[in-house]
Design a protein around this motif. Structure first.
Motif, PDB file in Angstrom:
ATOM      1  N   LEU A 165       7.685   0.440 -10.177  1.00 35.22           N
ATOM      2  CA  LEU A 165       7.935  -1.000 -10.096  1.00 35.22           C
ATOM      3  C   LEU A 165       8.370  -1.402  -8.692  1.00 35.22           C
ATOM      4  O   LEU A 165       7.898  -2.404  -8.144  1.00 35.22           O
ATOM      5  N   TRP A 166       9.275  -0.623  -8.104  1.00 36.60           N
ATOM      6  CA  TRP A 166       9.765  -0.966  -6.774  1.00 36.60           C
ATOM      7  C   TRP A 166       8.673  -0.780  -5.726  1.00 36.60           C
ATOM      8  O   TRP A 166       8.532  -1.598  -4.819  1.00 36.60           O
ATOM      9  N   SER A 167       7.882   0.276  -5.857  1.00 29.19           N
ATOM     10  CA  SER A 167       6.778   0.499  -4.908  1.00 29.19           C
ATOM     11  C   SER A 167       5.738  -0.608  -5.029  1.00 29.19           C
ATOM     12  O   SER A 167       5.223  -1.099  -4.012  1.00 29.19           O
ATOM     13  N   TYR A 205       5.188  -2.699  -1.671  1.00 32.24           N
ATOM     14  CA  TYR A 205       3.997  -2.236  -0.948  1.00 32.24           C
ATOM     15  C   TYR A 205       2.740  -3.040  -1.281  1.00 32.24           C
ATOM     16  O   TYR A 205       1.786  -3.035  -0.500  1.00 32.24           O
ATOM     17  N   TYR A 206       2.734  -3.720  -2.438  1.00 33.98           N
ATOM     18  CA  TYR A 206       1.531  -4.445  -2.855  1.00 33.98           C
ATOM     19  C   TYR A 206       1.802  -5.933  -3.055  1.00 33.98           C
ATOM     20  O   TYR A 206       1.156  -6.773  -2.419  1.00 33.98           O
ATOM     21  N   TRP A 207       2.734  -6.278  -3.911  1.00 35.14           N
ATOM     22  CA  TRP A 207       3.008  -7.683  -4.172  1.00 35.14           C
ATOM     23  C   TRP A 207       3.549  -8.370  -2.916  1.00 35.14           C
ATOM     24  O   TRP A 207       3.124  -9.467  -2.563  1.00 35.14           O
ATOM     25  N   LYS A 208       4.496  -7.728  -2.233  1.00 35.33           N
ATOM     26  CA  LYS A 208       5.079  -8.282  -1.003  1.00 35.33           C
ATOM     27  C   LYS A 208       4.580  -7.512   0.220  1.00 35.33           C
ATOM     28  O   LYS A 208       5.322  -7.327   1.186  1.00 35.33           O
ATOM     29  N   ARG A 209       3.333  -7.127   0.201  1.00 37.73           N
ATOM     30  CA  ARG A 209       2.764  -6.337   1.282  1.00 37.73           C
ATOM     31  C   ARG A 209       2.883  -7.077   2.612  1.00 37.73           C
ATOM     32  O   ARG A 209       2.566  -8.268   2.705  1.00 37.73           O
ATOM     33  N   PHE A 262      10.084   7.030  -4.290  1.00 37.82           N
ATOM     34  CA  PHE A 262       9.895   8.306  -4.973  1.00 37.82           C
ATOM     35  C   PHE A 262      10.617   9.455  -4.266  1.00 37.82           C
ATOM     36  O   PHE A 262      10.775  10.535  -4.839  1.00 37.82           O
ATOM     37  N   ALA A 263      11.053   9.230  -3.030  1.00 39.39           N
ATOM     38  CA  ALA A 263      11.816  10.264  -2.317  1.00 39.39           C
ATOM     39  C   ALA A 263      13.243  10.372  -2.828  1.00 39.39           C
ATOM     40  O   ALA A 263      13.952  11.323  -2.521  1.00 39.39           O
ATOM     41  N   GLY A 264      13.675   9.387  -3.617  1.00 39.41           N
ATOM     42  CA  GLY A 264      15.054   9.337  -4.061  1.00 39.41           C
ATOM     43  C   GLY A 264      15.530  10.565  -4.807  1.00 39.41           C
ATOM     44  O   GLY A 264      16.702  10.935  -4.717  1.00 39.41           O
ATOM     45  N   LEU A 265      14.655  11.207  -5.563  1.00 37.80           N
ATOM     46  CA  LEU A 265      15.028  12.413  -6.312  1.00 37.80           C
ATOM     47  C   LEU A 265      14.260  13.639  -5.838  1.00 37.80           C
ATOM     48  O   LEU A 265      14.237  14.661  -6.527  1.00 37.80           O
ATOM     49  N   ALA A 266      13.652  13.546  -4.667  1.00 36.48           N
ATOM     50  CA  ALA A 266      12.883  14.676  -4.134  1.00 36.48           C
ATOM     51  C   ALA A 266      13.821  15.628  -3.399  1.00 36.48           C
ATOM     52  O   ALA A 266      13.895  15.646  -2.172  1.00 36.48           O
ATOM     53  N   HIS A 280      15.896   4.378  -0.662  1.00 42.71           N
ATOM     54  CA  HIS A 280      14.860   5.060   0.116  1.00 42.71           C
ATOM     55  C   HIS A 280      13.651   4.157   0.394  1.00 42.71           C
ATOM     56  O   HIS A 280      12.592   4.650   0.785  1.00 42.71           O
ATOM     57  N   ASP A 281      13.820   2.846   0.220  1.00 42.61           N
ATOM     58  CA  ASP A 281      12.683   1.949   0.449  1.00 42.61           C
ATOM     59  C   ASP A 281      12.659   1.369   1.859  1.00 42.61           C
ATOM     60  O   ASP A 281      11.741   0.612   2.203  1.00 42.61           O
ATOM     61  N   CYS A 282      13.673   1.700   2.683  1.00 44.30           N
ATOM     62  CA  CYS A 282      13.743   1.299   4.100  1.00 44.30           C
ATOM     63  C   CYS A 282      13.988  -0.187   4.314  1.00 44.30           C
ATOM     64  O   CYS A 282      13.902  -0.671   5.446  1.00 44.30           O
ATOM     65  N   ILE A 283      14.288  -0.937   3.256  1.00 46.31           N
ATOM     66  CA  ILE A 283      14.535  -2.372   3.400  1.00 46.31           C
ATOM     67  C   ILE A 283      16.033  -2.620   3.462  1.00 46.31           C
ATOM     68  O   ILE A 283      16.769  -2.261   2.535  1.00 46.31           O
ATOM     69  N   HIS A 284      16.488  -3.217   4.535  1.00 49.34           N
ATOM     70  CA  HIS A 284      17.920  -3.447   4.721  1.00 49.34           C
ATOM     71  C   HIS A 284      18.336  -4.705   3.965  1.00 49.34           C
ATOM     72  O   HIS A 284      18.019  -5.821   4.365  1.00 49.34           O
TER      73      HIS A 284
END
Length: 272
Positions: free
Chosen positions: A56-58, A62-66, A173-177, A219-223
């Protein structure tokens, strides 16, 4: 005492019935030991939270608010996200042992957990929750910091996560990697806390699963720039400098121990 502990067993059995009873044939899980049922339920729940929050967050950023939140060259590739999912899925069965063990300890009366908020009242519940969160924040800060400072821990555990160290490789997806033991070590403060302070059991379970949602977000890089939250802007700096912003939910531990680095001060506008 036994009657009170039965409240915890009844609660975890209820969760098991909801998840396993709706997803698996009864003959596949009903006869399993309670501990195994709980582990399967945590595994299914943890995996579901990871994928739902990640997708959902990706999709949103990455798509809806690209190109609204991130430039095109900062969006991670599908391959990078897939590799992060593989690492997280290898670790997920091990991650789920921690909440399963914590539930076992609660059911056996080894902790200071209480079953109902009415047992202590709302003022004490909120006070205990604040202390619980402070212990968790302190514990995660130092667990994370030592995973960097103790070289063998970094080399053999935490380096797995720090493969992702740029905007175009970091994703929800890096959050639990993580290496499985790394992820467990950073979640252990949640368990330590309820040996130290009276903790509402249901709240503890909810907070453990919210970890998966929170780690996706940072981990989405958005401040988000919401003081004093240790959001993705701060955590992205951690992934690029390796020496700052070890905190989890807030900036307070980094501020107190001198490791805070503010993303606003690193922006081009501030430097000018």
């Amino acid at each position: 005492m036994e009657d009170y502990l039965q409240l915890f067993v009844d609660e975890t059995s209820f969760y098991n019935r909801i998840v396993l009873g709706n997803l698996l044939p009864e003959n596949l899980w009903k006869a399993l030991p309670h501990f195994i049922q709980t582990w399967i339920r945590n595994y299914i729940g943890g995996t579901a939270v990871y994928f739902i929050s990640g997708f959902l967050w990706s999709f949103y950023i990455y798509y809806w608010k690209r190109n609204v939140y991130l430039p095109k060259d900062a969006i991670p590739s599908t391959k990078a996200m897939f590799l992060q999912i593989v690492v997280a899925m290898k670790a997920m069965p091990w991650y789920c042992l921690l909440p399963t063990l914590s539930e076992y300890m609660v059911e056996n009366g080894w902790t200071r957990c209480f079953s109902r908020i009415s047992d202590v009242g709302w003022p004490l519940y909120l006070l205990y929750l604040a202390v619980y969160l402070a212990i968790v924040e302190f514990g995660i800060y130092w667990a994370h910091r030592e995973l960097h400072d103790i070289k063998p821990l970094y080399k053999y555990l935490h380096a797995t996560h720090h493969i992702y160290n740029k905007q175009n490789t970091l994703s929800p997806f890096a959050g639990l990697a993580f290496h499985p033991l790394d992820g467990i070590l950073q979640a252990v403060p949640h368990v330590i806390a309820f040996f130290l302070v009276p903790t509402h059991f249901t709240t503890h379970i909810i907070l453990l699963f919210l970890e998966a949602v929170w780690t996706a977000n940072i981990h989405d890089c958005i401040h988000g720039n919401l003081w004093p939250v240790m959001g993705a802007g701060y955590h992205t700096i951690h992934h690029t400098t390796y020496r700052h912003n070890y905190g989890h939910y807030t900036i307070w531990m980094d501020w107190f121990f001198g490791t805070l680095r503010d993303p606003d001060l690193d922006s081009p506008d501030k430097k000018m």
